[in-house]
Write a protein that holds these residues in place. Structure first.
Motif, PDB file in Angstrom:
ATOM      1  N   ASN A 287      18.452   2.768 -14.778  1.00  0.00           N
ATOM      2  CA  ASN A 287      17.266   1.801 -14.172  1.00  0.00           C
ATOM      3  C   ASN A 287      15.753   2.075 -14.855  1.00  0.00           C
ATOM      4  O   ASN A 287      14.771   1.259 -14.375  1.00  0.00           O
ATOM      5  CB  ASN A 287      17.201   1.814 -12.761  1.00  0.00           C
ATOM      6  CG  ASN A 287      16.961   2.914 -12.322  1.00  0.00           C
ATOM      7  OD1 ASN A 287      16.529   4.011 -12.842  1.00  0.00           O
ATOM      8  ND2 ASN A 287      17.618   3.268 -10.861  1.00  0.00           N
TER       9      ASN A 287
ATOM     10  N   GLN B 299      20.614  -0.976 -15.216  1.00  0.00           N
ATOM     11  CA  GLN B 299      20.842  -1.054 -13.668  1.00  0.00           C
ATOM     12  C   GLN B 299      19.693  -1.411 -13.365  1.00  0.00           C
ATOM     13  O   GLN B 299      18.759  -0.550 -13.173  1.00  0.00           O
ATOM     14  CB  GLN B 299      21.709  -0.067 -13.292  1.00  0.00           C
ATOM     15  CG  GLN B 299      21.792   0.096 -11.610  1.00  0.00           C
ATOM     16  CD  GLN B 299      20.715   1.257 -11.021  1.00  0.00           C
ATOM     17  OE1 GLN B 299      20.656   2.494 -11.536  1.00  0.00           O
ATOM     18  NE2 GLN B 299      20.277   0.695  -9.839  1.00  0.00           N
TER      19      GLN B 299
ATOM     20  N   ASN C 137      22.800  -0.682  -8.590  1.00  0.00           N
ATOM     21  CA  ASN C 137      23.992   0.187  -8.183  1.00  0.00           C
ATOM     22  C   ASN C 137      25.212  -0.271  -7.639  1.00  0.00           C
ATOM     23  O   ASN C 137      26.302   0.045  -7.823  1.00  0.00           O
ATOM     24  CB  ASN C 137      23.669   1.342  -7.210  1.00  0.00           C
ATOM     25  CG  ASN C 137      22.806   2.275  -8.034  1.00  0.00           C
ATOM     26  OD1 ASN C 137      23.272   2.660  -9.293  1.00  0.00           O
ATOM     27  ND2 ASN C 137      21.860   2.849  -7.428  1.00  0.00           N
TER      28      ASN C 137
ATOM     29  N   TRP D  99      21.659   2.166  -0.128  1.00  0.00           N
ATOM     30  CA  TRP D  99      20.954   1.915  -1.330  1.00  0.00           C
ATOM     31  C   TRP D  99      20.114   0.480  -1.095  1.00  0.00           C
ATOM     32  O   TRP D  99      20.720  -0.055   0.172  1.00  0.00           O
ATOM     33  CB  TRP D  99      22.076   1.310  -2.453  1.00  0.00           C
ATOM     34  CG  TRP D  99      22.404   2.498  -3.503  1.00  0.00           C
ATOM     35  CD1 TRP D  99      22.029   3.467  -3.612  1.00  0.00           C
ATOM     36  CD2 TRP D  99      23.768   2.502  -3.881  1.00  0.00           C
ATOM     37  NE1 TRP D  99      22.761   4.421  -4.433  1.00  0.00           N
ATOM     38  CE2 TRP D  99      23.927   3.576  -4.542  1.00  0.00           C
ATOM     39  CE3 TRP D  99      24.812   1.283  -4.081  1.00  0.00           C
ATOM     40  CZ2 TRP D  99      25.007   3.915  -5.283  1.00  0.00           C
ATOM     41  CZ3 TRP D  99      26.128   1.777  -4.591  1.00  0.00           C
ATOM     42  CH2 TRP D  99      26.298   2.904  -5.439  1.00  0.00           C
ATOM     43  N   CYS D 100      19.117   0.244  -1.269  1.00  0.00           N
ATOM     44  CA  CYS D 100      18.303  -1.110  -1.048  1.00  0.00           C
ATOM     45  C   CYS D 100      18.943  -2.213  -1.417  1.00  0.00           C
ATOM     46  O   CYS D 100      19.805  -2.244  -2.565  1.00  0.00           O
ATOM     47  CB  CYS D 100      16.975  -1.193  -2.077  1.00  0.00           C
ATOM     48  SG  CYS D 100      15.955   0.469  -2.239  1.00  0.00           S
TER      49      CYS D 100
ATOM     50  N   CYS E 162      20.025  -3.721  -4.956  1.00  0.00           N
ATOM     51  CA  CYS E 162      20.213  -2.696  -6.218  1.00  0.00           C
ATOM     52  C   CYS E 162      21.256  -2.979  -7.109  1.00  0.00           C
ATOM     53  O   CYS E 162      22.498  -3.355  -6.467  1.00  0.00           O
ATOM     54  CB  CYS E 162      20.161  -1.353  -5.341  1.00  0.00           C
ATOM     55  SG  CYS E 162      20.499   0.139  -6.665  1.00  0.00           S
TER      56      CYS E 162
ATOM     57  N   CYS F 213      19.528   7.974  -6.733  1.00  0.00           N
ATOM     58  CA  CYS F 213      20.163   6.963  -6.113  1.00  0.00           C
ATOM     59  C   CYS F 213      21.838   6.829  -6.663  1.00  0.00           C
ATOM     60  O   CYS F 213      22.461   6.485  -5.725  1.00  0.00           O
ATOM     61  CB  CYS F 213      19.559   5.812  -6.410  1.00  0.00           C
ATOM     62  SG  CYS F 213      17.975   6.022  -5.619  1.00  0.00           S
TER      63      CYS F 213
ATOM     64  N   GLY G  91      14.329   6.508  -9.216  1.00  0.00           N
ATOM     65  CA  GLY G  91      14.456   5.650  -7.687  1.00  0.00           C
ATOM     66  C   GLY G  91      14.187   6.678  -6.407  1.00  0.00           C
ATOM     67  O   GLY G  91      13.175   6.517  -5.815  1.00  0.00           O
TER      68      GLY G  91
ATOM     69  N   CYS H  86      16.656  -1.640 -10.723  1.00  0.00           N
ATOM     70  CA  CYS H  86      16.078  -1.020  -9.520  1.00  0.00           C
ATOM     71  C   CYS H  86      15.201  -1.985  -8.944  1.00  0.00           C
ATOM     72  O   CYS H  86      14.114  -2.188  -9.476  1.00  0.00           O
ATOM     73  CB  CYS H  86      15.226   0.420  -9.635  1.00  0.00           C
ATOM     74  SG  CYS H  86      14.438   0.951  -8.358  1.00  0.00           S
ATOM     75  N   VAL H  87      15.504  -2.544  -7.792  1.00  0.00           N
ATOM     76  CA  VAL H  87      14.775  -3.685  -7.397  1.00  0.00           C
ATOM     77  C   VAL H  87      13.367  -3.272  -6.823  1.00  0.00           C
ATOM     78  O   VAL H  87      12.310  -3.741  -6.670  1.00  0.00           O
ATOM     79  CB  VAL H  87      15.338  -4.532  -6.290  1.00  0.00           C
ATOM     80  CG1 VAL H  87      16.447  -5.291  -6.962  1.00  0.00           C
ATOM     81  CG2 VAL H  87      16.119  -3.710  -5.164  1.00  0.00           C
ATOM     82  N   THR H  88      13.462  -2.073  -6.239  1.00  0.00           N
ATOM     83  CA  THR H  88      12.389  -1.569  -5.521  1.00  0.00           C
ATOM     84  C   THR H  88      11.423  -0.879  -6.305  1.00  0.00           C
ATOM     85  O   THR H  88       9.997  -1.232  -6.252  1.00  0.00           O
ATOM     86  CB  THR H  88      12.613  -0.281  -4.416  1.00  0.00           C
ATOM     87  OG1 THR H  88      13.757  -0.976  -3.621  1.00  0.00           O
ATOM     88  CG2 THR H  88      11.631   0.177  -3.731  1.00  0.00           C
ATOM     89  N   TYR H  89      11.539  -0.181  -7.468  1.00  0.00           N
ATOM     90  CA  TYR H  89      10.304   0.391  -8.053  1.00  0.00           C
ATOM     91  C   TYR H  89      10.267  -0.427  -9.727  1.00  0.00           C
ATOM     92  O   TYR H  89       9.181  -0.010 -10.237  1.00  0.00           O
ATOM     93  CB  TYR H  89      10.699   1.919  -8.403  1.00  0.00           C
ATOM     94  CG  TYR H  89      10.539   2.655  -6.972  1.00  0.00           C
ATOM     95  CD1 TYR H  89       9.323   2.774  -6.466  1.00  0.00           C
ATOM     96  CD2 TYR H  89      11.763   3.088  -6.566  1.00  0.00           C
ATOM     97  CE1 TYR H  89       9.142   3.193  -5.243  1.00  0.00           C
ATOM     98  CE2 TYR H  89      11.415   3.676  -5.301  1.00  0.00           C
ATOM     99  CZ  TYR H  89      10.307   3.808  -4.569  1.00  0.00           C
ATOM    100  OH  TYR H  89      10.050   4.470  -3.458  1.00  0.00           O
TER     101      TYR H  89
HETATM  102  S1  SF4 Z   1      15.135   2.946  -5.103  1.00  0.00           S
HETATM  103 FE1  SF4 Z   1      16.214   1.407  -7.021  1.00  0.00          FE
HETATM  104  S2  SF4 Z   1      17.930   2.533  -7.651  1.00  0.00           S
HETATM  105 FE2  SF4 Z   1      17.446   3.545  -5.687  1.00  0.00          FE
HETATM  106  S3  SF4 Z   1      18.615   2.332  -4.156  1.00  0.00           S
HETATM  107 FE3  SF4 Z   1      16.639   1.489  -4.274  1.00  0.00          FE
HETATM  108  S4  SF4 Z   1      16.971  -0.189  -5.607  1.00  0.00           S
HETATM  109 FE4  SF4 Z   1      18.437   1.216  -6.033  1.00  0.00          FE
END
Ligand code: SF4
Lengths: 280, 557
Positions: free
Chosen positions: A119, A196, A17, A11-12, A15, A49, A123, A198-201
């Motif tokens: 999220n 939850q 999660n 996982w990022c 995250c 994810c 993801g 999702c830091v990335t998206y």
């Molecule tokens: S893409 Fe988003 S949900 Fe998936 S692991 Fe990365 S932060 Fe978590």
């Protein structure tokens, strides 16, 4: 118990999660300490994810397909009612491709717990909108913003007959643990929608920080109060976001409708011959 | 007379099905073997529906176009089927609804005011069917006692009322012919679906999950009724997707499970089928074929899903596919499917078709092979436990949740031996090899089974090639015309060696299939075998004896 596997966590960093992973591990440890045999726990996950969670916890697990957390969880509970079946699902999983199963699980009140890692974005497939993304959300499949309103899954769950409805966030660990534990302890279908991040998206940490509050003086056995709180934030409007247990109700559970008839171990060959002889 | 065919027809809702069972049961009282062909539209009320009950001194598994008796509950039945009657044939009709002029050419005709009789006896309209049976029994000189006994066996409700109306028709009818009583034990009447269901039960089924779909729904109904008797958990969930996924959850807990559907439902199940292949979760799928594409003809018959079931699902995995040809084979096939599934931890498919699934047979369980239930390959208790440990045969020991000291991880992703997801190329190859290796062992085991059946004149140089429900009609034709019949029963892994053996001494192969593209022909082509001629039928009806005889004669010249 540590409950770790040798799987590498992918996982990022940051995250949401992780919070759910830690919460469920802590809850499993508490349950085991209270006397639940660890071998009686089964985790089921979908695809996305969130689903990797089953690789990271050293208990029985069923890594299912996208949208298909509920049917195998139901099958497991039907086959062996002694098992504690905990489904982890993504919001695309639970509210998109698998929503019919979710509605039916609530309708039949099968005694399983569903924890939705919500999220509000896809993801693993890189950032498309989901059933709970707000109107206008810009993702890769909706570069000009979605033209749809999000659904309020908890309202759908209430309408479908769910007997336990809660919401937590990955930003409030202690309360999340409490809600999850209460959901697992509930006899009947329980769902916990976890906001939850999702830091990335779709990084919503700040947004939730400002709006989330814990339910106080709320009677989860009161339907009207429950629906009021469930509607307070509709996943779209800029409102306060309550977390906690919204609704609870006792009701007969589905798996108990299969009462052993005492035929177990009977000679089936003779049984068949008897049926045939009677129909001659 | 060695055989006798009766056609009873009317509208859907007239109780034709029940009536045809009673007629077969009545002829069974005299010692005859039967096959019932059912023809009904996809309607609940109205339309034209009929059954042909063919009774014979020997086992039969197909119907004839020509009939000895026509029982007409309405005008349409007379208009549509009068031409089938033999010269000596009997027609019995409801004179309240059929114009007597339309049957004037028939020598042995009897019109009874069924509607009036029913009214006078204050019986339900549905009882016109048992009323006409009373007249029919008399017409072939069956004694009242025999009819009485048959009714008692077949009715739990409203027995007296049914007997009363039947008696009135019996007393006013005429004797036209006498069917001789045979010194044979009576056999139960069983549909192909029921035979499948009983086979599953025999092999240790614990749970059956299905969503209603013709022609397999009757398995669901039948097993739901037997649930208490055999301690079965029978569930009808929200969709076929749910059906197979729920079944896989049940399997994961160590319970033997089967699901049933038809082509459309199987389309939805393919993701679960593929998952079963990957996660090595044994499940039996009963696939009742009916004409497509898409909704096609929902209540009619065909054999168009062979290639679909052989290749359905994404990816490559081992599967067992068996296509029985009649009730006895169906009983055996479903046992074998459940057994093989568990032994190899693979999905199995029992391929039926509407003609067989909903056709009714005199069922001789004494002539069926039975499977000796083998214990599943269970974990021996010595740690560490790995759900997918890489064994020589590819079959890993099983353990089920609830067992202390083991962690059981089923996984739809590629995974390592412990069931943890992986994308490692070496592990991927190892695990894929492990899963595919089972096919080799399975194929070797199947050498001990009659995977390709040979019937008729085994020395004939001309062979009919058939599968599924066409077995019955092909065997009869072969016996009549002195031909050989080759019937592959196991379709995957395909028994190419046995098939080659069956072909020895044959120089002309005539494929008989209920489809437009020759699906079995295509399968054997991939193994390097060819057919010389094809007889295909794809109007939704299976071959009648006369039709196939005619078409085979044209081909063999
Ligand atoms: S893409 Fe988003 S949900 Fe998936 S692991 Fe990365 S932060 Fe978590």
């Amino acid at each position: 118990m540590i409950l770790n596997t040798n799987a590498k966590n992918t996982w990022c960093i940051g995250c949401g999660n992780f919070a759910i992973l830690n919460a469920i591990k802590a809850v499993i440890n508490e349950l085991v300490a209270e006397g639940l045999p660890v071998e009686n726990i089964v985790l089921v996950s979908g695809i996305g994810c969130h689903a990797k969670i089953v690789d990271y916890i050293d208990v029985n697990s069923f890594y299912s397909l996208h949208g298909r957390v509920i049917p195998p969880a139901t099958g497991i509970k039907i086959a062996n009612p002694h098992l504690k079946v905990i489904g982890h699902s993504g919001d695309g999983d639970a509210y998109g491709e698998g929503i019919e199963h979710l509605i039916f699980a609530a309708k039949r009140n099968i005694d399983i717990t569903v924890i939705v890692h919500n999220n509000r974005v896809y993801g693993l497939t890189t950032g498309q909108y989901t059933p709970t993304s707000p109107e206008g959300y810009k993702g890769r499949s909706t570069p000009y913003g979605t033209k749809e309103m999000p659904m309020n899954p908890l309202e759908i769950m209430l309408a479908s007959g769910a007997t336990f409805i809660g919401r937590g966030t990955s930003g409030a660990m202690e309360s999340l643990k409490k809600i999850i534990k209460e959901a697992i302890a509930h006899k009947g279908f329980s769902i916990v929608d976890v906001l939850q991040t999702c830091v990335t998206y779709y990084n919503m940490y700040d947004y939730y920080d400002k709006r989330v509050y814990e339910l106080k003086d709320h009677d989860p056995y009161n339907y009207d109060q429950a629906i009021g709180k469930i509607r307070e934030w509709d996943y779209n409007k800029d409102a306060k976001i309550p977390i906690g247990v919204f609704y609870k109700r006792e009701s007969p559970v589905f798996e108990e409708s299969f009462k052993p008839s005492g035929a177990e171990g009977r000679d089936r060959s003779n049984g068949i011959k008897k049926i045939l002889a009677e129909s001659v | 007379m060695n055989e006798f065919s009766v056609l009873i027809g009317g509208k859907a809702g007239f109780g034709i099905d029940k009536a045809s069972l009673i007629i077969a049961s009545l002829l069974g009282q005299l010692g005859y073997r039967s096959y019932i062909y059912r023809d009904y539209p996809s309607l609940i009320r109205g339309g034209h529906t009929f059954s042909i009950i063919r009774a014979s001194t020997e086992k039969v598994a197909t119907y004839r176009d020509q009939i000895d008796a026509l029982l007409a509950l309405n005008q349409e039945t007379v208009d549509l089927h009068k031409a089938r009657l033999k010269g000596s044939g009997i027609i019995i009709y409801d004179s309240d609804s059929v114009n007597a002029g339309t049957v004037s050419g028939v020598k042995n005709a009897i019109g009874l005011p069924l509607t009036s009789i029913i009214k006078e006896e204050k019986a339900g309209e549905i009882m016109r069917n048992t009323c006409i049976i009373g007249a029919f029994a008399k017409s072939i000189s069956i004694e009242w006692n025999t009819l009485d006994a048959t009714f008692r066996k077949n009715f739990s409700k409203e027995l007296d009322q049914n007997l009363k109306v039947a008696r009135r028709a019996f007393d006013t009818s005429k004797e036209f012919t006498a069917l001789k009583k045979l010194a044979k034990e009576r056999l139960p009447l069983v549909t192909g679906n029921e035979a499948v269901a009983l086979g599953l039960v025999r092999a240790g089924l614990k749970s059956y999950i299905a969503y209603p779909m013709t022609p397999s729904s009757p398995i669901l109904h039948y097993l739901a009724n037997l649930a208490e008797e055999f301690d079965l958990k029978v569930v009808h969930p929200e969709s076929e997707i749910s059906v197979i996924m729920m079944a896989l959850g049940i399997v994961y807990c160590g319970h033997k499970v089967a699901v049933g559907t038809s082509g459309g439902g199987f389309c939805l199940m393919t993701e679960g089928l593929s998952f079963s292949g990957m996660a090595e979760l044994p499940v039996v799928i009963v696939m009742g074929q009916r004409p497509g594409p898409s909704t096609g003809l929902p209540t009619y018959s065909c054999q168009t899903e062979l290639q679909f079931v052989l290749s359905a699902g994404q990816g490559e995995f081992t599967r067992f596919v068996i296509a029985p040809g009649d009730a006895e084979e169906a009983y055996y096939a479903s046992q074998l499917a459940l057994q093989i599934s568990w032994k190899y931890q693979i999905p199995s498919i029992v391929l039926t078709d509407k003609a067989m699934a909903e056709g009714t047979y005199s069922f001789d369980i004494g002539s069926c092979d039975e499977i000796k239930e083998e214990a599943a390959a269970l974990w021996d208790g010595r740690p560490p436990y790995k759900r997918y440990s890489n064994t020589d045969s590819g079959v890993s020991p099983l353990a089920f949740p609830g067992k202390p000291g083991v962690v059981i991880k089923a996984n739809s992703y590629e995974h390592d031996e412990a069931g943890i997801s992986t994308e490692d190329p070496a592990v991927t190859v190892k695990m894929q090899d492990k899963r595919l290796r089972k096919e080799k062992y399975l194929a070797a085991e199947l050498e001990n089974y009659e995977s390709v059946k040979v019937h008729g004149n085994k020395n004939s140089a001309t062979a009919l090639l058939c599968w599924g429900s066409n077995k019955g009609v092909c065997v009869e034709i072969a016996n009549m015309l002195n031909l050989k019949v080759i019937q592959p029963v196991i379709m995957s892994p395909f028994p190419a060696g046995r098939f080659r053996k069956a072909l020895e001494g044959v120089n002309k192969v005539i494929a008989v299939e209920n489809n437009a593209m020759g699906q079995l022909t295509k399968v054997i082509n991939t193994y390097g075998f060819n057919v010389n001629a094809s007889i295909l039928k794809y109007d939704g009806r299976d071959f009648s004896l006369e039709e196939l005889e005619d078409r085979v004669r044209k081909v063999i010249g």
